[in-house]
Write a protein that holds these residues in place. Structure first.
Motif, short mmCIF file in Angstrom:
data_model
loop_
_atom_site.label_atom_id
_atom_site.label_comp_id
_atom_site.label_asym_id
_atom_site.label_seq_id
_atom_site.Cartn_x
_atom_site.Cartn_y
_atom_site.Cartn_z
N TYR A 279 0.88 -1.22 -0.13
CA TYR A 279 -0.11 0.02 -0.01
C TYR A 279 0.95 1.25 0.06
N GLU A 280 1.78 1.07 0.66
CA GLU A 280 2.98 2.37 0.66
C GLU A 280 3.40 2.53 -0.52
N VAL A 281 3.94 1.54 -1.14
CA VAL A 281 4.54 1.67 -2.50
C VAL A 281 3.49 2.27 -3.43
N LEU A 282 2.37 1.63 -3.46
CA LEU A 282 1.36 2.26 -4.32
C LEU A 282 1.19 3.84 -4.15
N LEU B 211 -8.64 -6.37 -1.13
CA LEU B 211 -8.07 -6.93 0.22
C LEU B 211 -8.79 -8.17 0.48
N ARG B 212 -10.00 -8.53 -0.05
CA ARG B 212 -10.61 -9.73 0.03
C ARG B 212 -9.82 -10.63 -0.75
N LEU B 213 -9.44 -10.20 -2.08
CA LEU B 213 -8.91 -11.28 -3.01
C LEU B 213 -7.27 -11.28 -2.30
N LEU C 186 -1.49 -6.94 -3.59
CA LEU C 186 -2.05 -5.54 -3.79
C LEU C 186 -1.29 -4.81 -4.96
N ARG C 187 0.08 -4.92 -5.08
CA ARG C 187 0.90 -4.39 -6.32
C ARG C 187 0.42 -5.02 -7.58
N SER C 188 0.37 -6.30 -7.75
CA SER C 188 -0.11 -7.23 -8.65
C SER C 188 -1.17 -7.00 -9.31
N LEU C 189 -2.57 -6.81 -8.38
CA LEU C 189 -3.86 -6.42 -8.39
C LEU C 189 -3.66 -4.70 -9.15
N ALA C 190 -2.94 -4.14 -8.58
CA ALA C 190 -3.19 -2.73 -9.15
C ALA C 190 -2.29 -2.45 -10.68
N GLU C 191 -1.30 -3.28 -10.54
CA GLU C 191 -0.55 -3.11 -12.08
C GLU C 191 -1.44 -3.80 -13.01
#
Length: 342
Positions: free
Chosen positions: A59-62, A78-80, A89-94
């Protein structure tokens, strides 16, 4: 095991409204998370602590990359992440950023079934999304279509709905034929305007790059280089469903969405979607994704409403045989009385 994770004011949005995201992590990862003045105390196994720490770090990196996640969007991610240790989180955001190029908001699944649905659309030429209201079937399909159009993978989007009359016959409504059917197609327009700039949508509609039409307009057509979506497919007849499924041309994809618990046809047993689920299951190149009430991503009350109605329906089915058995003595008395009269 215990570990203190240092926090900054920038991390507070991660906690969610009334710390709902922290409670989600606690329940899913079997951890205990306590907020302190300058840190977060995490208790659990080594693996649990490592996963919680990774969520904080991602989260901090994003945040430093300028990625702003809305609370509902973050909660779904977060559920995933908590359900599958291979997801971050980073892979989902990417992956969400790649799908969302040119789109106003990130196209991001918020449940495991939604993730399977998105991946199925990416990997198959025809996908059926079947499940209750509010599970994102239509919205995600339109988002994937818009993403494919902007990436120039297809040249147009065709959005289709069966115009099932509900108490008012189309012929008696004022206006042109298009104005008469527009109310049936409004949810598709809503999704488009939510994903793309209104001016851009209007231009695409004018140039027929995006076509929104009732199912009856599809007969006799072959749709090449198109992303075709049929919404509310439970309200098609067997003949209409077969007609629609055979409209696909070269370089075409199709997504069919529907909820078999909301069939408005006079004879629900004749639903084209119900038949297709039996006829096409197992056909190579076609994928079925079934949603559940846990996938509802609308207001939190929608999920509770769906579960309440399901419970009510089950209770009625259980009471029906009892009610019939209670009437058996009455029927026998009537039969005896009729015999005596004769």
């Amino acid at each position: 095991m215990r570990k203190h994770l240092e926090i900054t004011p920038n991390l507070e949005p991660l906690f969610g409204t009334r710390d709902e995201n922290l409670r989600l992590m606690e329940d899913a990862l079997h951890a205990r998370i306590d907020l302190q003045s300058d840190a977060v105390l995490v208790e659990g196994s080594d693996d649990t602590i490592a996963r919680v720490e990774r969520i904080f770090q991602d989260y901090e990196v994003l945040r430093r990359q300028g990625v702003v996640l809305q609370n509902g969007e973050l909660n779904g991610m977060l559920r995933l992440v908590t359900a599958d240790p291979s997801i971050s989180l980073r892979s989902l955001a990417e992956s969400g950023k790649q799908r969302s190029a040119g789109i106003k908001r990130m196209v991001q699944p918020r449940s495991l079934n939604q993730r399977r649905y998105v991946e199925a659309i990416e990997q198959n030429d025809m996908v059926f999304g079947v499940g209750p209201a509010g599970t994102g079937k239509t919205y995600l399909a339109v988002a994937m279509a818009a993403s494919a159009l902007l990436a120039k993978k297809i040249s147009r989007i065709v959005l289709v709905r069966p115009a099932v009359e509900a108490g008012e016959r189309l012929g008696f409504l004022p206006g042109s034929l298009q104005e008469k059917v527009d109310p049936y197609l409004r949810p598709l327009y809503d999704a488009l305007y939510d994903l793309l700039e209104p001016e851009r949508v209007d231009k695409m509609l004018e140039r027929n790059v995006i076509e929104v039409a009732p199912l009856a307009f599809m007969r006799g057509r072959t749709l090449n280089d198109a992303f075709i979506i049929m919404d509310e497919a439970q309200n098609t007849t067997s003949e209409q469903m077969k007609m629609f499924l055979t409209r696909m041309g070269n370089n075409a994809r199709a997504v069919i969405t529907g909820d078999i618990t909301q069939i408005d046809l006079p004879n629900p047993r004749k639903s084209g979607l119900v038949e297709a689920m039996s006829v096409l299951d197992g056909v190579d190149g076609i994928r079925f994704v079934r949603f559940e009430d846990g996938d509802v991503v609308r207001h939190h009350l929608v999920q509770r409403i769906i579960r309440a109605y399901e419970g009510f329906g089950r209770a009625q089915q259980e009471e029906l045989p009892l009610a019939l058995s209670d009437r058996e003595p009455e029927r026998e008395e009537v039969r005896i009385a009729q015999t005596q009269t004769q």
